[in-house]
Design an enzyme around this catalytic site. Structure first.
Site, PDB file in Angstrom:
ATOM      1  N   THR A   1       0.706  -0.847  -0.186  1.00  0.00           N
ATOM      2  CA  THR A   1      -0.274  -0.182   0.186  1.00  0.00           C
ATOM      3  C   THR A   1       1.214   1.075  -0.195  1.00  0.00           C
ATOM      4  O   THR A   1       2.037   1.405   0.558  1.00  0.00           O
ATOM      5  CB  THR A   1      -0.980  -0.573   1.307  1.00  0.00           C
ATOM      6  OG1 THR A   1      -1.464  -0.745   1.294  1.00  0.00           O
ATOM      7  CG2 THR A   1      -1.610   1.316   1.862  1.00  0.00           C
TER       8      THR A   1
ATOM      9  N   ASP B   1      -8.765  -0.741   5.088  1.00  0.00           N
ATOM     10  CA  ASP B   1      -8.154   0.878   5.807  1.00  0.00           C
ATOM     11  C   ASP B   1      -8.259   1.827   5.122  1.00  0.00           C
ATOM     12  O   ASP B   1      -9.048   3.469   4.958  1.00  0.00           O
ATOM     13  CB  ASP B   1      -7.822   1.188   6.945  1.00  0.00           C
ATOM     14  CG  ASP B   1      -6.241   0.106   6.958  1.00  0.00           C
ATOM     15  OD1 ASP B   1      -6.161  -0.638   5.655  1.00  0.00           O
ATOM     16  OD2 ASP B   1      -5.404   0.849   6.954  1.00  0.00           O
TER      17      ASP B   1
HETATM   18  N1  ASP Z   1      -3.997  -1.929   4.625  1.00  0.00           N
HETATM   19  C1  ASP Z   1      -4.413  -2.329   3.578  1.00  0.00           C
HETATM   20  C2  ASP Z   1      -5.288  -2.786   3.249  1.00  0.00           C
HETATM   21  O1  ASP Z   1      -5.559  -3.936   4.795  1.00  0.00           O
HETATM   22  C3  ASP Z   1      -3.282  -3.407   2.890  1.00  0.00           C
HETATM   23  C4  ASP Z   1      -1.607  -2.897   3.466  1.00  0.00           C
HETATM   24  O2  ASP Z   1      -2.163  -1.801   3.727  1.00  0.00           O
HETATM   25  O3  ASP Z   1      -1.077  -3.849   2.862  1.00  0.00           O
HETATM   26  O4  ASP Z   1      -6.177  -2.257   2.091  1.00  0.00           O
END
Ligand code: ASP
Length: 282
Positions: free
Chosen positions: A156, A187
């Site tokens: 992300t 999130d």
């Molecule tokens: N937070 C992101 C999600 O849960 C994934 C990540 O940050 O790697 O979609």
């Protein structure tokens, strides 16, 4: 004009980066450009959108072109952006055909009375505005190696900035958690969970999104600074500790109006860039 600018970028928390340093080289080049933009007076909101859009387009992170398919083999992208000065915000969830999810999130913020558009509605909104959409998924998405092939399970992207006028902004974009069910929203699409900005702090999170949603992580950092008057680094550490206590893991970047800049994680690594600071505030 306030002379102090602050910038932190992240490219996901998780296993150590395994792309031969390509994402670290990309992050430091991008960080330098964004820092120069801030120093020349570009608004924090424009800088965080630019940073996240560049990371989406690079195909080096699990966002935009580097998104990973859900369990049905479809790509669903989440992104959000928030302007600290006005607390206006925009987000998209489960978008499938937009070229830059964060760019569409910005237009949701600017052009509508809404905060979050999901699924086909988000795609149609982008299309109706004439925003760039992807050709075919096969042309747009690049196949990043999966975790079991030596790739990082996270990727992300996010950006937080303080500009010369003293305004703060945050943005986050993701191409999804590994093995997610169709329709799962993380999130990164949710203001208060993955992204937050107000007149005191700007925050972007990465990690297993469900844990960040349960503690409203990004807003929780801001609340601790505002209500408990703790230093930014302490607020971020306390929120990561809450997430760890629940069994979650990830990382948080944040900057404050008083000039703090923080990048913390409780995973083995977090790809990030933190602008060098003249007065060494961290
Ligand atoms: N937070 C992101 C999600 O849960 C994934 C990540 O940050 O790697 O979609």
């Amino acid at each position: 004009m306030n002379q102090t600018t602050r910038l932190v970028l992240h490219g996901g928390a998780g296993a150590a980066a395994s792309d031969d340093g390509r994402s670290s080289a990309h992050l430091s080049g991008l960080g330098g450009r964004c820092q120069a933009m801030l120093e020349s007076g570009v608004a924090a909101l424009d800088v965080v959108e630019y940073a996240v859009a560049e990371m989406e387009a690079s195909g080096l992170y699990v966002a935009g072109r580097g998104s990973r398919p859900n369990r049905d083999g479809d790509f669903e992208m989440d992104a959000s952006i928030m302007d600290g000065a006005t607390r206006r915000a925009g987000a998209v969830a489960g978008a499938r055909s937009v070229f830059s999810p964060v760019g569409v999130a910005r237009r949701v913020m600017q052009d509508t009375l809404h905060v979050l558009l999901a699924g086909a509605g988000a795609d149609r909104f982008a299309h109706d505005l004439g925003l760039r959409t992807i050709g075919s998924p096969a042309e747009y998405f690049v196949a990043l190696p999966a975790a079991d092939e030596g790739g990082s399970p996270h990727g992300t992207v996010g950006a937080v900035a303080l500009d010369r006028s003293g305004a703060l902004a945050a943005a986050t974009s993701t191409g999804g958690a590994m093995g997610k069910l169709a329709g799962r929203i993380g999130d990164s699409a949710l203001i208060g969970a993955g992204t937050w900005a107000d007149d005191a702090v700007a925050v972007s999170c990465t990690g297993v999104g469900e844990y960040f949603i349960r503690v409203a992580a990004a807003h929780e950092v801001a609340a601790r600074v505002r209500l408990a008057h703790v230093p930014l680094g302490q607020a971020v550490d306390e929120v990561l500790a809450m997430i760890a206590a629940d069994g979650g893991a990830g990382g948080i970047i944040a900057v404050s109006a008083r000039g703090e800049a923080v990048a913390r994680w409780n995973t083995p690594a977090m790809k990030h860039y933190i602008a060098e600071m003249a007065n060494g505030c961290m």
